[in-house]
Write a protein that holds these residues in place. Structure first.
Motif, PDB file in Angstrom:
ATOM      1  N   GLU A   1      -4.181   5.288  -1.810  1.00  0.00           N
ATOM      2  CA  GLU A   1      -3.391   6.197  -0.981  1.00  0.00           C
ATOM      3  C   GLU A   1      -4.185   6.692   0.226  1.00  0.00           C
ATOM      4  O   GLU A   1      -3.601   7.027   1.254  1.00  0.00           O
ATOM      5  CB  GLU A   1      -2.893   7.381  -1.817  1.00  0.00           C
ATOM      6  CG  GLU A   1      -1.813   6.994  -2.799  1.00  0.00           C
ATOM      7  CD  GLU A   1      -1.458   8.093  -3.787  1.00  0.00           C
ATOM      8  OE1 GLU A   1      -2.088   9.178  -3.752  1.00  0.00           O
ATOM      9  OE2 GLU A   1      -0.550   7.855  -4.609  1.00  0.00           O
ATOM     10  N   ALA A   2      -5.523   6.718   0.106  1.00  0.00           N
ATOM     11  CA  ALA A   2      -6.377   7.146   1.211  1.00  0.00           C
ATOM     12  C   ALA A   2      -6.686   5.990   2.167  1.00  0.00           C
ATOM     13  O   ALA A   2      -7.440   6.158   3.117  1.00  0.00           O
ATOM     14  CB  ALA A   2      -7.674   7.741   0.669  1.00  0.00           C
ATOM     15  N   GLY A   3      -6.125   4.809   1.892  1.00  0.00           N
ATOM     16  CA  GLY A   3      -6.290   3.674   2.793  1.00  0.00           C
ATOM     17  C   GLY A   3      -7.406   2.718   2.436  1.00  0.00           C
ATOM     18  O   GLY A   3      -7.667   1.773   3.174  1.00  0.00           O
ATOM     19  N   LEU A   4      -8.091   2.928   1.307  1.00  0.00           N
ATOM     20  CA  LEU A   4      -9.132   2.001   0.884  1.00  0.00           C
ATOM     21  C   LEU A   4      -8.495   0.838   0.139  1.00  0.00           C
ATOM     22  O   LEU A   4      -7.411   0.976  -0.435  1.00  0.00           O
ATOM     23  CB  LEU A   4     -10.145   2.696  -0.035  1.00  0.00           C
ATOM     24  CG  LEU A   4     -11.182   3.587   0.641  1.00  0.00           C
ATOM     25  CD1 LEU A   4     -10.579   4.892   1.109  1.00  0.00           C
ATOM     26  CD2 LEU A   4     -12.330   3.857  -0.310  1.00  0.00           C
ATOM     27  N   THR A   5      -9.172  -0.294   0.140  1.00  0.00           N
ATOM     28  CA  THR A   5      -8.717  -1.470  -0.602  1.00  0.00           C
ATOM     29  C   THR A   5      -9.601  -1.627  -1.830  1.00  0.00           C
ATOM     30  O   THR A   5     -10.830  -1.761  -1.701  1.00  0.00           O
ATOM     31  CB  THR A   5      -8.822  -2.735   0.269  1.00  0.00           C
ATOM     32  OG1 THR A   5      -8.030  -2.543   1.439  1.00  0.00           O
ATOM     33  CG2 THR A   5      -8.335  -3.958  -0.487  1.00  0.00           C
ATOM     34  N   VAL A   6      -9.007  -1.580  -3.010  1.00  0.00           N
ATOM     35  CA  VAL A   6      -9.763  -1.766  -4.251  1.00  0.00           C
ATOM     36  C   VAL A   6     -10.037  -3.260  -4.408  1.00  0.00           C
ATOM     37  O   VAL A   6      -9.120  -4.072  -4.444  1.00  0.00           O
ATOM     38  CB  VAL A   6      -8.999  -1.198  -5.463  1.00  0.00           C
ATOM     39  CG1 VAL A   6      -9.724  -1.534  -6.760  1.00  0.00           C
ATOM     40  CG2 VAL A   6      -8.814   0.308  -5.318  1.00  0.00           C
TER      41      VAL A   6
END
Length: 125
Positions: free
Chosen positions: A21-26
């Motif tokens: 949701e914060a824009g990081l890619t797991v």
């Protein structure tokens, strides 16, 4: 899976959702490097210049009223292990990205009632 494992898995699921949701890619979850240990979540973020950055996330989940707050759980020894694990990831996955590497801590506190409290501390080690 035992109760402790289920609690940790639940916290990691919440943490992965927060990061997305914060824009990081797991990129990976529960990534292991031999005897060195495990990274709970490996993600990609962008730094202030817009360059890719590798993010190694340690997730700590606690029930309300437990001995210590989850954010107090990363000792200097644990921070050293996370740095070694980040190095292992970089060796196996092609070296550091242009934005470098950051180590984050995500603390999940589960109150007796109500929604979980999830805190994200960036660059803790």
């Amino acid at each position: 899976m035992n109760a402790t494992g289920a609690l940790g898995q639940y916290g990691e699921d919440l943490a992965a959702r927060l990061l997305a949701e914060a824009g990081l890619t797991v990129l990976a979850r529960n990534w292991r490097c031999g005897r060195t240990g495990e990274i709970d979540i490996v993600a990609r973020d962008r730094d202030a210049r817009g360059w890719d950055m590798l993010v190694v996330c340690e997730v700590k989940t606690r029930r309300a009223g437990s001995f210590e707050h989850p954010m107090a759980a990363v000792t200097p020894e644990k921070a050293d292990r996370l740095r070694r694990l980040a190095g292992c990831w970089l060796e196996r996955c092609g070296g550091p990205p242009p934005g470098g590497v950051r180590i984050d801590l995500i603390g999940v506190l589960l109150p007796r009632r109500g929604a979980p409290v999830v805190e994200h501390a960036r660059g803790v080690a």
